[in-house]
Design an enzyme around this catalytic site. Structure first.
Site, PDB file in Angstrom:
ATOM      1  N   GLY A 159       0.821  -1.207   0.000  1.00 23.00           N
ATOM      2  CA  GLY A 159       0.000   0.000   0.000  1.00 23.00           C
ATOM      3  C   GLY A 159       0.853   1.255   0.000  1.00 23.00           C
ATOM      4  N   TYR A 160       1.888   1.256   0.818  1.00 20.83           N
ATOM      5  CA  TYR A 160       2.789   2.406   0.896  1.00 20.83           C
ATOM      6  C   TYR A 160       3.503   2.618  -0.433  1.00 20.83           C
ATOM      7  CZ  TYR A 160       6.445   5.520   2.669  1.00 20.83           C
ATOM      8  OH  TYR A 160       7.283   6.581   2.871  1.00 20.83           O
ATOM      9  N   ALA A 161       4.024   1.536  -1.009  1.00 23.94           N
ATOM     10  CA  ALA A 161       4.728   1.650  -2.283  1.00 23.94           C
ATOM     11  C   ALA A 161       3.802   2.171  -3.376  1.00 23.94           C
ATOM     12  CB  ALA A 161       5.309   0.294  -2.679  1.00 23.94           C
ATOM     13  N   SER A 163       1.116   4.012  -2.981  1.00 20.98           N
ATOM     14  CA  SER A 163       0.766   5.414  -2.721  1.00 20.98           C
ATOM     15  C   SER A 163       1.905   6.350  -3.088  1.00 20.98           C
ATOM     16  CB  SER A 163       0.377   5.600  -1.249  1.00 20.98           C
ATOM     17  OG  SER A 163       1.493   5.473  -0.383  1.00 20.98           O
ATOM     18  N   LYS A 164       3.128   5.980  -2.755  1.00 22.68           N
ATOM     19  CA  LYS A 164       4.256   6.867  -3.029  1.00 22.68           C
ATOM     20  C   LYS A 164       4.633   6.845  -4.514  1.00 22.68           C
ATOM     21  CE  LYS A 164       4.905   8.588   1.062  1.00 22.68           C
ATOM     22  NZ  LYS A 164       4.711  10.028   1.329  1.00 22.68           N
TER      23      LYS A 164
END
Length: 255
Positions: A159-161, A163-164
């Site tokens: 999810g973080y990857a 989003s960024k």
């Protein structure tokens, strides 16, 4: 133009999300040290915070706001309020973010939705609303906090990857439309920085060594390493810089 005046932010108003600690706090203080008044935003920011104290010591003003970046109604209410109370916002720093770790095969919908809401959806809404007024005024500086995972996939943080990675594309999308309108949109991508988010990694001798072995500068970054980059991107010194993602990573991406 005198070189010192290129970086002078006297009379400017800067809104910084996620300013309560870490990189966001350091950037808010740096902007104040360069002359900007600060509108500070976080989920739990209250009057009298450490950030407020350190900003006001510089002689600049600080106005605190709260916003639940995981809730769309809260984000829209915040943008309406801050625009109503502040006729001019010259600088927007989209720094608020979160990371939730779970292997991809087990990564829950709840984890995914929360990270995407905070790291991407809220930043789009805030930029659209506040940046839209900058466009109408014909000037503004917008700075996103990206990540090394804007370029890489990471492990156990899908999810973080995602989003960024999307933030990197969003920066370019906004810049393509707004550069000709006098609004600069760019991002800073932190490397491995000594903050609360990396405490577990720094305390793990094996992981810490493997990370430091790859960083050419041979050290963990410090939050003060972001003072110079944020002032550059917030000031006239970057007037011809658009859609750029500036890595502040000790050389990690060059290895």
């Amino acid at each position: 133009m005198n070189i010192n005046s290129l970086f002078d932010l006297t009379g400017k108003v800067a809104l910084v999300t996620g300013c309560n600690r870490g990189i966001g706090k350091a950037m808010a203080i740096a902007l104040a040290e360069s002359g900007a008044d600060i509108l500070g935003v976080s989920t739990s920011l209250k009057p009298g915070s450490e950030t407020e104290k350190e900003v006001t010591v510089t002689g600049r003003s600080f106005k605190p706001y709260q916003c639940d970046f995981n809730d769309r109604a809260s984000v829209k209410g915040f943008t309406a309020k801050v625009l109503d109370e502040n006729p001019v916002i010259d600088i927007l720093v989209n720094n608020a973010g979160t990371i939730l770790r779970q292997p991809a095969a087990e990564h829950s919908d709840e984890f995914w939705d929360k990270v995407i809401n905070i790291n991407l959806n809220s930043q789009f809404i805030i930029t659209r609303d506040i940046g839209g007024r900058m466009v109408r005024h014909g000037s503004g500086k917008i700075i996103f906090t990206a990540s090394l995972l804007t370029f890489q996939g990471g492990v156990n943080v899908p999810g973080y990857a995602a989003s960024k990675g999307a933030v990197g594309s969003l920066v370019k999308a906004f810049a393509n439309e707004w550069a000709s309108k006098g609004v600069n949109v760019n991002a800073i991508a932190p490397g491995y920085i000594a903050t609360d988010n990396t405490e577990a990694l720094r305390n793990d001798p094996v992981r810490s060594k493997s990370i430091l072995d790859r960083i050419p500068s041979g050290r963990w970054g410090e939050v003060d390493d972001f003072k110079g980059p944020v002032i550059f991107l917030a000031s006239k010194a970057s007037d011809y810089v658009n859609g750029t993602i500036l890595t502040v990573d000790g050389g990690w991406m060059g290895r």
